[in-house]
Design an enzyme around this catalytic site. Structure first.
Site, PDB file in Angstrom:
ATOM      1  CB  SER A 167     -43.866   4.257  14.396  1.00 26.50           C
ATOM      2  OG  SER A 167     -43.291   5.259  15.208  1.00 26.50           O
ATOM      3  CE1 TYR A 168     -35.686   7.018  13.324  1.00 22.95           C
ATOM      4  CE2 TYR A 168     -34.763   4.881  13.923  1.00 22.95           C
ATOM      5  CZ  TYR A 168     -34.615   6.157  13.409  1.00 22.95           C
ATOM      6  OH  TYR A 168     -33.370   6.571  12.971  1.00 22.95           O
ATOM      7  N   GLY A 169     -38.724   1.881  13.965  1.00 19.94           N
ATOM      8  CA  GLY A 169     -38.137   0.622  13.514  1.00 19.94           C
ATOM      9  C   GLY A 169     -38.854   0.055  12.310  1.00 19.94           C
ATOM     10  CB  ALA A 170     -42.451  -0.190  11.435  1.00 21.85           C
ATOM     11  CE  LYS A 172     -34.218   5.426   9.906  1.00 23.89           C
ATOM     12  NZ  LYS A 172     -33.529   6.253   8.877  1.00 23.89           N
TER      13      LYS A 172
END
Length: 264
Positions: A167-170, A172
């Site tokens: 979710s963090y990567g998405a 960003k």
């Protein structure tokens, strides 16, 4: 506090004469950026959720001869974000540049183990908060300086699959898209918009991840050609250059600041 010559405020610098807004400025990359921007001649408005941290960093900057103020800001609260950006204009009469660095982390783990509450929180802060800030900053730059620059903090984890932090990567990766879209939209007005994508950086967030998953920093360093993690100021230096007039023909880019990790 380090009072060596490299930490003394000078009259000239990359950001001399500019007013700078920095979110996430209470610690980590944001605090390093606030100190650096002041050393480079900017008048700085620091924004973050924790007033104690903001006061400490603001006082350090002032003690070194810099000009700084702060606004307590929750990036998940639209009114709070707009008020913080407005505070920079109230204090200094204009806004020239902004560094949208504030973010929240989530516990590492696969997508199916991410809770809905964690997903909603990382969306509200890391994506919607950046969108809210950019909209307010564009309006402030238009109304005062007329032209300027914005830098958003993305992550090297946005540039490829990110199974540990999906979710963090998405969020960003979505910040990268917002950055590119804004660069195209506001370039004709003289407002440049870029992002930086840090790799492993020795922030409190990174150290907390290493505590939960012992050895993660060492494993990431083993995948990094330079063989080490970055200090927060090394990442802040890239943001300072992108915000400065020396990057006057750079817009719409997502710049890895990752020790070569993306290339490996």
């Amino acid at each position: 506090m380090d009072n060596s010559p490299s930490h003394v405020i000078t009259d000239r610098g990359l950001l001399a004469g500019k007013v700078a807004f920095v979110s996430g400025a209470g610690r980590g990359i944001g605090a390093a950026a606030a100190r650096l921007f002041a050393r480079e001649g900017a008048r700085v408005l620091l924004a973050a959720r924790t007033e104690r941290q903001l006061k400490e960093v603001t006082e350090e900057i002032r003690a070194a001869g810099g000009i700084a103020g702060y606004a307590v800001c929750d990036l998940a609260d639209p009114a709070s974000v707009r008020a913080a950006v407005d505070r920079a204009v109230e204090l200094y009469g204009r806004l020239d540049v902004a560094f949208n660095n504030g973010a929240t982390g989530v516990p590492p783990g696969p997508l199916d183990q991410t809770t809905e509450a964690d997903f909603d929180q990382v969306y509200a802060v890391n994506l919607k908060g950046v969108w809210l800030a950019m909209a307010a900053q564009v309006a402030a730059v238009r109304a005062t300086a007329g032209s300027g620059a914005i830098v958003n903090t993305s992550s090297v984890g946005s540039l490829r699959g990110n199974p540990a932090l999906p979710s963090y990567g998405a969020m960003k990766r979505a910040v990268n898209s917002l950055t590119e879209s804004a660069a195209v939209t506001y370039g004709p007005e003289g407002i440049r918009v870029n992002a930086i994508a840090p790799g492993t950086t020795l922030t409190e967030m990174m150290r907390e991840w290493d505590e939960r998953s012992p050895g993660v920093i060492d494993r990431l360093n083993a995948r990094t050609p330079l063989g080490r993690a970055a200090a927060p100021e090394e990442v802040a230096q890239a943001a300072a250059w992108l915000l400065s007039d020396r990057a006057s023909y750079v817009t719409g880019t997502v710049l890895p600041v990752d020790g070569g990790m993306q290339a490996a």
